[in-house]
Design a protein around this motif. Structure first.
Motif, PDB file in Angstrom:
ATOM      1  N   ARG A  35       0.806  -1.227   0.000  1.00  0.00           N
ATOM      2  CA  ARG A  35       0.000   0.000   0.000  1.00  0.00           C
ATOM      3  C   ARG A  35       0.836   1.273   0.000  1.00  0.00           C
ATOM      4  NH1 ARG A  35      -4.700  -0.394   4.450  1.00  0.00           N
ATOM      5  NH2 ARG A  35      -4.868   1.788   3.793  1.00  0.00           N
ATOM      6  N   TRP A  36       2.054   1.189   0.549  1.00  0.00           N
ATOM      7  CA  TRP A  36       2.906   2.387   0.614  1.00  0.00           C
ATOM      8  C   TRP A  36       4.297   2.097   0.044  1.00  0.00           C
ATOM      9  CZ3 TRP A  36      -0.297   1.025   4.807  1.00  0.00           C
ATOM     10  CH2 TRP A  36      -1.342   1.939   5.081  1.00  0.00           C
ATOM     11  N   PRO A  37       4.394   1.698  -1.218  1.00  0.00           N
ATOM     12  CA  PRO A  37       5.711   1.378  -1.787  1.00  0.00           C
ATOM     13  C   PRO A  37       6.630   2.593  -1.888  1.00  0.00           C
ATOM     14  CG  PRO A  37       4.030   1.451  -3.506  1.00  0.00           C
ATOM     15  CD  PRO A  37       3.303   1.544  -2.196  1.00  0.00           C
ATOM     16  N   ASP A  38       6.040   3.797  -1.940  1.00  0.00           N
ATOM     17  CA  ASP A  38       6.860   5.010  -2.035  1.00  0.00           C
ATOM     18  C   ASP A  38       7.202   5.593  -0.662  1.00  0.00           C
ATOM     19  OD1 ASP A  38       4.196   5.595  -1.559  1.00  0.00           O
ATOM     20  OD2 ASP A  38       4.280   7.550  -2.570  1.00  0.00           O
ATOM     21  N   VAL A  39       6.791   4.872   0.401  1.00  0.00           N
ATOM     22  CA  VAL A  39       7.069   5.351   1.759  1.00  0.00           C
ATOM     23  C   VAL A  39       7.869   4.313   2.555  1.00  0.00           C
ATOM     24  CG1 VAL A  39       6.046   6.109   3.952  1.00  0.00           C
ATOM     25  CG2 VAL A  39       4.961   6.743   1.778  1.00  0.00           C
ATOM     26  N   PHE A  40       7.479   3.067   2.466  1.00  0.00           N
ATOM     27  CA  PHE A  40       8.096   2.024   3.296  1.00  0.00           C
ATOM     28  C   PHE A  40       9.517   1.738   2.831  1.00  0.00           C
ATOM     29  CE2 PHE A  40       8.641  -2.644   4.129  1.00  0.00           C
ATOM     30  CZ  PHE A  40       8.843  -2.523   5.490  1.00  0.00           C
ATOM     31  N   SER A  41      10.416   1.594   3.818  1.00  0.00           N
ATOM     32  CA  SER A  41      11.826   1.362   3.514  1.00  0.00           C
ATOM     33  C   SER A  41      12.392   0.110   4.173  1.00  0.00           C
ATOM     34  CB  SER A  41      12.662   2.573   3.938  1.00  0.00           C
ATOM     35  OG  SER A  41      14.025   2.364   3.684  1.00  0.00           O
ATOM     36  N   GLY A  42      11.795  -0.333   5.272  1.00  0.00           N
ATOM     37  CA  GLY A  42      12.307  -1.516   5.965  1.00  0.00           C
ATOM     38  C   GLY A  42      11.964  -1.478   7.439  1.00  0.00           C
ATOM     39  N   ALA A  43      12.587  -2.366   8.208  1.00  0.00           N
ATOM     40  CA  ALA A  43      12.349  -2.422   9.652  1.00  0.00           C
ATOM     41  C   ALA A  43      13.528  -3.096  10.326  1.00  0.00           C
ATOM     42  CB  ALA A  43      11.049  -3.186   9.950  1.00  0.00           C
ATOM     43  N   TYR A  44      13.646  -2.868  11.621  1.00  0.00           N
ATOM     44  CA  TYR A  44      14.688  -3.538  12.396  1.00  0.00           C
ATOM     45  C   TYR A  44      14.298  -3.500  13.872  1.00  0.00           C
ATOM     46  CZ  TYR A  44      16.332   1.297  13.163  1.00  0.00           C
ATOM     47  OH  TYR A  44      16.413   2.636  13.466  1.00  0.00           O
ATOM     48  N   ALA A  45      14.944  -4.355  14.656  1.00  0.00           N
ATOM     49  CA  ALA A  45      14.690  -4.381  16.098  1.00  0.00           C
ATOM     50  C   ALA A  45      15.500  -3.279  16.760  1.00  0.00           C
ATOM     51  CB  ALA A  45      15.057  -5.750  16.683  1.00  0.00           C
ATOM     52  N   VAL A  46      14.836  -2.482  17.567  1.00  0.00           N
ATOM     53  CA  VAL A  46      15.520  -1.378  18.241  1.00  0.00           C
ATOM     54  C   VAL A  46      16.489  -1.897  19.286  1.00  0.00           C
ATOM     55  CG1 VAL A  46      15.188   0.674  19.698  1.00  0.00           C
ATOM     56  CG2 VAL A  46      13.602   0.188  17.802  1.00  0.00           C
ATOM     57  N   ASP A  47      16.068  -2.920  20.033  1.00  0.00           N
ATOM     58  CA  ASP A  47      16.929  -3.503  21.071  1.00  0.00           C
ATOM     59  C   ASP A  47      17.205  -4.965  20.751  1.00  0.00           C
ATOM     60  OD1 ASP A  47      14.387  -4.406  21.446  1.00  0.00           O
ATOM     61  OD2 ASP A  47      14.326  -4.068  23.605  1.00  0.00           O
ATOM     62  N   ALA A  48      18.213  -5.488  21.431  1.00  0.00           N
ATOM     63  CA  ALA A  48      18.636  -6.866  21.161  1.00  0.00           C
ATOM     64  C   ALA A  48      17.557  -7.883  21.485  1.00  0.00           C
ATOM     65  CB  ALA A  48      19.913  -7.182  21.956  1.00  0.00           C
ATOM     66  N   ALA A  49      16.678  -7.569  22.428  1.00  0.00           N
ATOM     67  CA  ALA A  49      15.632  -8.508  22.823  1.00  0.00           C
ATOM     68  C   ALA A  49      14.448  -8.497  21.872  1.00  0.00           C
ATOM     69  CB  ALA A  49      15.155  -8.197  24.246  1.00  0.00           C
ATOM     70  N   GLY A  50      14.358  -7.465  21.019  1.00  0.00           N
ATOM     71  CA  GLY A  50      13.248  -7.376  20.084  1.00  0.00           C
ATOM     72  C   GLY A  50      11.955  -6.901  20.718  1.00  0.00           C
ATOM     73  N   ILE A  66      29.640 -11.905  -3.891  1.00  0.00           N
ATOM     74  CA  ILE A  66      29.467 -13.071  -3.020  1.00  0.00           C
ATOM     75  C   ILE A  66      28.065 -13.118  -2.418  1.00  0.00           C
ATOM     76  CG2 ILE A  66      30.311 -14.234  -0.933  1.00  0.00           C
ATOM     77  CD1 ILE A  66      33.066 -12.969  -1.547  1.00  0.00           C
ATOM     78  N   ALA A  67      27.565 -11.990  -1.938  1.00  0.00           N
ATOM     79  CA  ALA A  67      26.228 -11.960  -1.346  1.00  0.00           C
ATOM     80  C   ALA A  67      25.714 -10.534  -1.332  1.00  0.00           C
ATOM     81  CB  ALA A  67      26.233 -12.534   0.078  1.00  0.00           C
ATOM     82  N   VAL A  68      24.395 -10.398  -1.367  1.00  0.00           N
ATOM     83  CA  VAL A  68      23.751  -9.087  -1.326  1.00  0.00           C
ATOM     84  C   VAL A  68      22.627  -9.137  -0.300  1.00  0.00           C
ATOM     85  CG1 VAL A  68      22.533  -7.317  -2.646  1.00  0.00           C
ATOM     86  CG2 VAL A  68      24.244  -8.740  -3.783  1.00  0.00           C
ATOM     87  N   THR A  69      22.624  -8.200   0.640  1.00  0.00           N
ATOM     88  CA  THR A  69      21.601  -8.170   1.686  1.00  0.00           C
ATOM     89  C   THR A  69      21.126  -6.734   1.902  1.00  0.00           C
ATOM     90  OG1 THR A  69      23.306  -7.966   3.407  1.00  0.00           O
ATOM     91  CG2 THR A  69      22.537 -10.193   2.897  1.00  0.00           C
ATOM     92  N   GLN A  70      20.061  -6.610   2.701  1.00  0.00           N
ATOM     93  CA  GLN A  70      19.516  -5.295   3.050  1.00  0.00           C
ATOM     94  C   GLN A  70      19.925  -4.929   4.473  1.00  0.00           C
ATOM     95  OE1 GLN A  70      17.527  -3.217   1.267  1.00  0.00           O
ATOM     96  NE2 GLN A  70      16.920  -4.468  -0.482  1.00  0.00           N
ATOM     97  N   ASP A  71      20.241  -3.673   4.691  1.00  0.00           N
ATOM     98  CA  ASP A  71      20.494  -3.146   6.024  1.00  0.00           C
ATOM     99  C   ASP A  71      19.535  -1.979   6.231  1.00  0.00           C
ATOM    100  OD1 ASP A  71      21.339  -2.107   8.412  1.00  0.00           O
ATOM    101  OD2 ASP A  71      23.464  -1.997   7.879  1.00  0.00           O
ATOM    102  N   ALA A  72      18.375  -2.265   6.847  1.00  0.00           N
ATOM    103  CA  ALA A  72      17.360  -1.220   7.025  1.00  0.00           C
ATOM    104  C   ALA A  72      17.833  -0.140   7.985  1.00  0.00           C
ATOM    105  CB  ALA A  72      16.058  -1.851   7.527  1.00  0.00           C
ATOM    106  N   ARG A  73      18.615  -0.523   8.957  1.00  0.00           N
ATOM    107  CA  ARG A  73      19.088   0.452   9.947  1.00  0.00           C
ATOM    108  C   ARG A  73      19.972   1.518   9.289  1.00  0.00           C
ATOM    109  NH1 ARG A  73      19.610  -0.159  15.648  1.00  0.00           N
ATOM    110  NH2 ARG A  73      19.094  -2.371  15.399  1.00  0.00           N
TER     111      ARG A  73
END
Length: 266
Positions: free
Chosen positions: A133-148, A210-217
């Protein structure tokens, strides 16, 4: 009547009438027989045509149904698939180490790895809706703290409808925060796919992807690559949307530090 007696007009007329009736009867019988034969042949031919074309139509219909089924399965095979976030895999034929490959669709570990908390699960459930619904807004997500216990949703701008949807999905409204970054997920996935698709071109320039990944942070596409004698070439082409992590492929039978794998004990 005596044969030596000259024929009388009435007898002559009677014989002519009888001969005419006999001739007419023979013609009628012949015509009826021919018509009956035509009817029989037509009936048999019609039945044969009906059977043949009916069978052919049935076979055609069955084949079409099977084709539609296969097409639906194929179409359905690929239903909800998204562009890759992590593109590492077994590699192409002839390549000694890892090479990128597209992961299975709907990767539930793409943002939080092995973390599984009520907060990460809640966002994973609504993430397909947010991304579509928001492809021009959403960029990713990540856990703020180690515990999630808290998650951050990365966006290119604040959108009240998006934020309301995600917040209401969380166990508590304070379990999520929204961080503004520059690049949409669609932009980063396009770059990641392009790098993977062109890995043979990069190899011709002395760079092994070798590899390609995303880093949302960090709002970046992370490329693990052995750049050989061409360091900086990938970053030069893509700019700050890409971060290159220098890596070398591990030879078969070797550990990352270069040591040989121990021999298995019998």
């Amino acid at each position: 009547m005596n044969d030596l007696e000259p024929p009388r007009d009435d007898l002559f007329a009677q014989r002519a009438l009888m001969r005419g009736r006999a001739r007419t009867s023979r013609r009628r019988s012949a015509l009826l027989g021919a018509a009956a034969a035509v009817v029989v042949v037509g009936a048999v031919g019609g039945a044969w045509l009906t059977g043949t074309h009916g069978g052919s139509s049935s076979a055609t219909s069955a084949g079409s149904a099977e084709l539609m089924k296969d097409s639906s399965s194929s179409a359905g095979a690929g239903d909800g698939a998204r562009s890759p976030q992590s593109l590492s895999g077994n590699g192409a034929a002839g390549s000694p180490g890892m090479a990128p490959s597209v992961p299975p669709a709907r990767d539930t570990t793409r943002w939080f790895g092995t973390l599984s908390t009520p907060q990460t699960t809640a966002f994973t459930a609504v993430e397909p809706t947010v991304a579509s619904r928001w492809p021009d807004v959403f960029s990713g997500a990540y856990a703020v703290d180690a515990a999630g216990a808290r998650v951050a949703v990365v966006v290119t701008r604040h959108d009240p409808a998006l934020e309301d949807l995600v917040t209401r999905a969380m166990p508590s409204p304070t379990d999520v925060e929204f961080v503004v970054m520059s690049h949409t997920l669609a932009e980063k996935e396009k770059v990641a796919k392009e790098i993977v698709d062109q890995r043979m071109l990069w190899r011709s320039k002395g760079i092994e992807i070798i590899a390609v990944t995303q880093d949302a942070r960090a709002d970046q596409v992370v490329v693990r690559a052995d750049e050989g004698s061409s360091p900086g070439l990938i970053a030069q082409q893509y700019g700050d949307i890409v971060r290159v992590v220098p890596s070398t492929q591990t030879a078969p039978g070797k550990l990352p530090d270069g040591s040989t794998l121990p021999t298995l004990q019998q």
